[in-house]
Design a protein around this motif. Structure first.
Motif, short mmCIF file in Angstrom:
data_model
loop_
_atom_site.label_atom_id
_atom_site.label_comp_id
_atom_site.label_asym_id
_atom_site.label_seq_id
_atom_site.Cartn_x
_atom_site.Cartn_y
_atom_site.Cartn_z
N VAL A 100 -33.38 40.64 -79.55
CA VAL A 100 -32.62 39.48 -79.08
C VAL A 100 -32.78 39.31 -77.58
O VAL A 100 -32.97 38.20 -77.08
CB VAL A 100 -31.13 39.64 -79.46
N SER A 101 -32.73 40.43 -76.84
CA SER A 101 -32.91 40.35 -75.39
C SER A 101 -34.31 39.87 -75.03
O SER A 101 -34.52 39.32 -73.95
CB SER A 101 -32.63 41.71 -74.74
N ALA A 102 -35.28 40.11 -75.93
CA ALA A 102 -36.65 39.64 -75.70
C ALA A 102 -36.87 38.20 -76.16
O ALA A 102 -37.95 37.66 -76.00
CB ALA A 102 -37.64 40.56 -76.41
N GLY A 103 -35.82 37.60 -76.76
CA GLY A 103 -35.92 36.20 -77.13
C GLY A 103 -36.11 35.93 -78.60
O GLY A 103 -36.30 34.78 -79.00
N ASP A 104 -36.08 36.97 -79.45
CA ASP A 104 -36.25 36.77 -80.89
C ASP A 104 -34.87 36.68 -81.52
O ASP A 104 -34.15 37.67 -81.65
CB ASP A 104 -37.04 37.94 -81.48
N PHE A 105 -34.49 35.46 -81.91
CA PHE A 105 -33.16 35.25 -82.50
C PHE A 105 -33.23 35.07 -84.02
O PHE A 105 -32.24 34.66 -84.63
CB PHE A 105 -32.51 34.01 -81.87
N GLN A 106 -34.37 35.38 -84.62
CA GLN A 106 -34.53 35.17 -86.06
C GLN A 106 -34.25 36.44 -86.85
O GLN A 106 -34.74 36.60 -87.97
CB GLN A 106 -35.95 34.67 -86.36
N ILE A 107 -33.53 37.36 -86.29
CA ILE A 107 -33.27 38.62 -86.98
C ILE A 107 -32.01 38.50 -87.83
O ILE A 107 -31.12 37.68 -87.55
CB ILE A 107 -33.10 39.77 -85.97
N LYS A 108 -31.96 39.31 -88.86
CA LYS A 108 -30.76 39.39 -89.71
C LYS A 108 -30.67 40.81 -90.25
O LYS A 108 -31.55 41.28 -90.96
CB LYS A 108 -30.84 38.38 -90.86
N LEU A 109 -29.59 41.49 -89.88
CA LEU A 109 -29.41 42.88 -90.27
C LEU A 109 -28.72 42.96 -91.63
O LEU A 109 -27.82 42.16 -91.93
CB LEU A 109 -28.56 43.62 -89.23
N PRO A 110 -29.10 43.92 -92.46
CA PRO A 110 -28.38 44.13 -93.71
C PRO A 110 -26.99 44.70 -93.44
O PRO A 110 -26.81 45.57 -92.58
CB PRO A 110 -29.26 45.14 -94.46
N VAL A 111 -26.01 44.19 -94.15
CA VAL A 111 -24.62 44.64 -93.98
C VAL A 111 -24.20 45.34 -95.27
O VAL A 111 -24.13 44.71 -96.33
CB VAL A 111 -23.69 43.46 -93.67
N ARG A 112 -23.92 46.64 -95.15
CA ARG A 112 -23.51 47.43 -96.32
C ARG A 112 -22.17 48.09 -96.02
O ARG A 112 -22.05 48.86 -95.07
CB ARG A 112 -24.55 48.50 -96.64
N GLY A 113 -21.18 47.79 -96.84
CA GLY A 113 -19.87 48.40 -96.66
C GLY A 113 -19.02 47.62 -95.67
O GLY A 113 -19.34 46.50 -95.26
N THR A 114 -17.90 48.25 -95.28
CA THR A 114 -16.94 47.61 -94.37
C THR A 114 -16.58 48.51 -93.20
O THR A 114 -15.59 48.26 -92.52
CB THR A 114 -15.66 47.24 -95.13
N ASP A 115 -17.37 49.57 -92.96
CA ASP A 115 -17.03 50.48 -91.87
C ASP A 115 -17.42 49.87 -90.52
O ASP A 115 -17.86 48.72 -90.43
CB ASP A 115 -17.71 51.84 -92.08
N GLU A 116 -17.24 50.68 -89.46
CA GLU A 116 -17.49 50.18 -88.11
C GLU A 116 -18.95 49.76 -87.91
O GLU A 116 -19.23 48.74 -87.25
CB GLU A 116 -17.12 51.24 -87.07
N LEU A 117 -19.90 50.52 -88.46
CA LEU A 117 -21.31 50.17 -88.30
C LEU A 117 -21.66 48.89 -89.04
O LEU A 117 -22.46 48.08 -88.56
CB LEU A 117 -22.18 51.33 -88.79
N ALA A 118 -21.04 48.69 -90.20
CA ALA A 118 -21.25 47.43 -90.92
C ALA A 118 -20.68 46.25 -90.12
O ALA A 118 -21.28 45.17 -90.07
CB ALA A 118 -20.61 47.50 -92.30
N GLN A 119 -19.53 46.48 -89.49
CA GLN A 119 -18.95 45.42 -88.66
C GLN A 119 -19.84 45.12 -87.46
O GLN A 119 -19.97 43.96 -87.04
CB GLN A 119 -17.56 45.85 -88.18
N LEU A 120 -20.47 46.15 -86.91
CA LEU A 120 -21.41 45.94 -85.80
C LEU A 120 -22.59 45.08 -86.24
O LEU A 120 -22.99 44.14 -85.54
CB LEU A 120 -21.89 47.29 -85.27
N SER A 121 -23.15 45.39 -87.40
CA SER A 121 -24.28 44.60 -87.90
C SER A 121 -23.88 43.15 -88.14
O SER A 121 -24.61 42.22 -87.78
CB SER A 121 -24.82 45.23 -89.19
#
Length: 657
Positions: A270-291
């Motif tokens: 994202v900092s390099a200008g690529d906004f087409q990313i999409k992270l997989p979200v698994r679960g409801t923990d803190e790391l999932a909330q970060l994604s």
């Protein structure tokens, strides 16, 4: 024009002291800080500090190792004490039986001479030594009680190698208290190795000769071997267990932190200008909330970029269309203004003055329109270079001569000096425009002080520098002097007028030449604008003419920063060079590769408008510090949204065109 260089003191800034140098100077805190900095640069330490998995694994492995060491220590101590106590009981029981048997044998002995007692004692002691071998006995000795006063006595039966095992304290206890007494000792086995042992002593009564002391020596070699074996098993098992646990902990921590690493990689893209990313979200923990939060952020940024693209396109089109549409009425107005101006002698004094003002303002309007058209060409990426071999020194001399009247009217002495070969392959029109902007600005801000112009050449570059001794600028102001329509002090009276686009266009012209346009300034000490051009287009700049380095200005900045740290951003290695530069490039390769380190610069996606694509911060040349540059071309993006940007007046006034 005078071509003599004003004498200026050159300040030398000492390099940072070494660790040992700081120690010799008794600068303990600085030496420890330097040592910590160098330690942190070690590859292993850098990897450890940059990896949560490594730190977490190392911490858990260390905690496990400490617990295992404590466990091994307690188990070993418990086993050793148990084995020793059990062995001690066996030894004392055996020694008690041997002593009773020995005393019984002496009591039943029928002899009538000391020699008979001597022979019997040798035999009995030897028998007891052999009999105790099954219990680990390795020696038996018979010593005379020093308190025995009888005249008759036999020779003591001793082993010379074991005689030193019997201490004075043990003998004293046997002599005074009676009974059986023991003491731990160190023996040597048949291989010459030290092994633990026990000496048991008691008192016996011999016929005719009276009281004697008998001592039995027992070896704990077998028990020691048992303890060694137990320790080896424990240490080997602990090492294997610790290795397995470390691998498991590393695998678990790596697996747990996988979403965090994925998020970090996505953030770099994202900092390099690529906004087409999409992270997989698994679960409801803190790391999932970060994604999920990162996905929401990229979606929002894509929408904002899309809106900005549309706005930027409309703004560029508006500027381009208006600029070109104004040329026709302006040409008509100019023709009429020229006719009136030519006939001003026939007009009344008031009308003649109005005709003169009209003529000047039309000229100014024409220049503003030309600047706007040039900016629109640059934004549309249609600006082209007309290259030829040009003597930069001659070109600059012509600019200085054309502004001689302005300099004389303001009481400014302009000094020009040339060093080496100054011929370069450039577009003379654009370089003349840059020189015109820099020279006029320097004259206007010189405050009747000299303006020093230097043109110098090196093997791969030609540099042109304009140095004034006027009010100078703070770094806050200097960071915006190349922004469009920027004025540090809008209230300052200008002699020549201007659009606020001169330095911005100069920066773009330098970029088209793959050159560098920089400024180094200090409040109350003036400014130095430097244009660095490659001698031949397409070649890299490998060296910088030393004549355009300003050690006096660097030293002044350091002194000013001591009292006004908010005004100056000092480089870490000021002694390396006084020329602080960033290259403005328009041909930056684009892509979505992740950023590998801090030195990799952000890159925009290929579908952004040309003016944003050109707004890429440049790479500093080798051996140049990183901080004092003020060519922040990304500021042009902000100017598109607020072209009338101004900041409050500071201690030193900024220079604009």
């Amino acid at each position: 024009m005078d071509t003599q260089t004003p004498t200026q003191p050159v300040a030398r800034i000492e390099a940072p002291s070494s660790f040992w140098g700081l120690l010799r100077q008794k600068q303990w805190r600085q030496s420890l800080q330097l040592l910590g900095t160098k330690t942190a640069q070690l590859p292993v330490i850098r990897f450890f500090l940059s990896s949560i998995t490594a730190r977490l694994t190392a911490l858990m492995a260390l905690a496990t190792a400490i617990m295992m060491v404590i466990l091994i220590g307690s188990v070993t101590a418990h086993v050793s004490n148990g084995i020793f106590q059990k062995r001690l009981n066996i030894v004392l029981q055996d020694a008690s039986l041997r002593t009773q048997s020995l005393q019984t044998s002496f009591d039943s002995l029928v002899v009538d001479s000391v020699g008979g007692v001597q022979d019997a004692a040798y035999t009995l002691i030897s028998d007891q030594r052999d009999a105790s071998a099954g219990a680990g006995g390795v020696g038996a000795m018979l010593l005379k009680d020093p308190h025995e006063n009888r005249a008759l006595a036999i020779n003591e039966i001793i082993d010379p190698e074991q005689r030193s095992l019997i201490t004075k304290n043990l003998r004293k206890a046997v002599q005074q208290e009676g009974g059986i007494h023991w003491q731990s000792v160190s023996l040597r086995n048949s291989q010459g190795d030290k092994v633990p042992g026990i000496v048991v002593g008691t008192r016996v009564v011999l016929p005719l000769v009276g009281n004697y002391e008998t001592y039995l020596v027992y070896s704990l070699d077998y028990e020691q071997q048992t303890i060694y074996l137990v320790n080896q098993v424990l240490f080997l098992g602990t090492a294997v267990l610790l290795g397995v646990l470390t691998v498991l902990m590393a695998a678990v921590s790596y697996s747990i932190l996988t979403p965090a690493r994925r998020a970090a990689k996505a953030a770099r893209k994202v900092s390099a200008g690529d906004f087409q990313i999409k992270l997989p979200v698994r679960g409801t923990d803190e790391l999932a909330q970060l994604s999920q939060a990162l996905n929401n952020m990229t979606t929002y940024l894509r929408e904002q970029i899309s809106d900005y693209e549309e706005l930027s396109t409309l703004q560029q089109r508006f500027v381009s269309d208006v600029s070109h549409e104004l040329r026709t009425p302006l040409a008509t107005i100019r023709m009429a203004a020229d006719l009136i101006y030519d006939e001003r002698d026939q007009l009344s004094e008031t009308n003649a003055r109005s005709a003169t003002i009209l003529h000047r303002q039309v000229d100014r309007f024409d220049k503003m329109l030309a600047d706007l058209i040039e900016i629109s060409r640059i934004d549309a990426s249609v600006a082209q270079l007309s290259l030829s071999e040009v003597d930069i020194a001659s070109l600059v001399a012509g600019v200085v001569e054309s502004n001689k009247a302005l300099a004389e009217s303001l009481g400014v002495e302009v000094k020009l000096e040339t060093f080496g070969d100054t011929v370069a392959e450039v577009d003379s029109t654009r370089i003349t425009r840059i020189a015109q902007n820099l020279v006029v600005n320097a004259i206007e801000f010189a405050e009747s002080k000299p303006v020093q112009i230097s043109v110098a050449g090196s093997a791969t570059a030609v540099a042109f520098q304009v140095r004034d001794y006027g009010p100078g600028m703070t770094d806050m102001v200097a960071q915006h002097v190349f922004d469009r329509f920027y004025r540090a002090d809008p209230s300052r009276k200008r002699t020549t007028g201007g659009t606020g686009l001169g330095l911005a266009i100069s920066a773009e012209d330098a970029a088209l030449h793959s050159g560098l346009l920089t400024v180094l300034s200090c409040p109350h000490q003036g400014s130095a604008f430097t244009l660095l051009l490659p001698r031949h287009q397409g070649e890299e700049i490998d060296d910088i003419p030393v004549q355009v380095e300003n050690q006096d200005l660097v030293a002044a900045r350091q002194l000013w920063a001591n009292e006004h740290p908010e005004d100056i951003i000092l480089s870490e290695n000021l002694e390396e060079s006084s020329l602080q530069v960033h290259q403005v490039r328009t041909d930056v390769p684009l892509g979505d590769e992740p950023i590998i380190g801090d030195e990799v610069l952000p890159r925009m996606p290929a579908d952004l408008p040309p003016d944003i694509l050109e707004a890429t911060p440049a790479h500093p040349l080798p051996r140049l510090p990183e901080n004092d540059s003020v060519i922040d071309i990304q500021g042009r993006i902000k100017n598109l949204e607020s072209p009338g940007t101004e900041i409050p007046d500071n201690d030193a006034q900024g220079e604009t065109s």
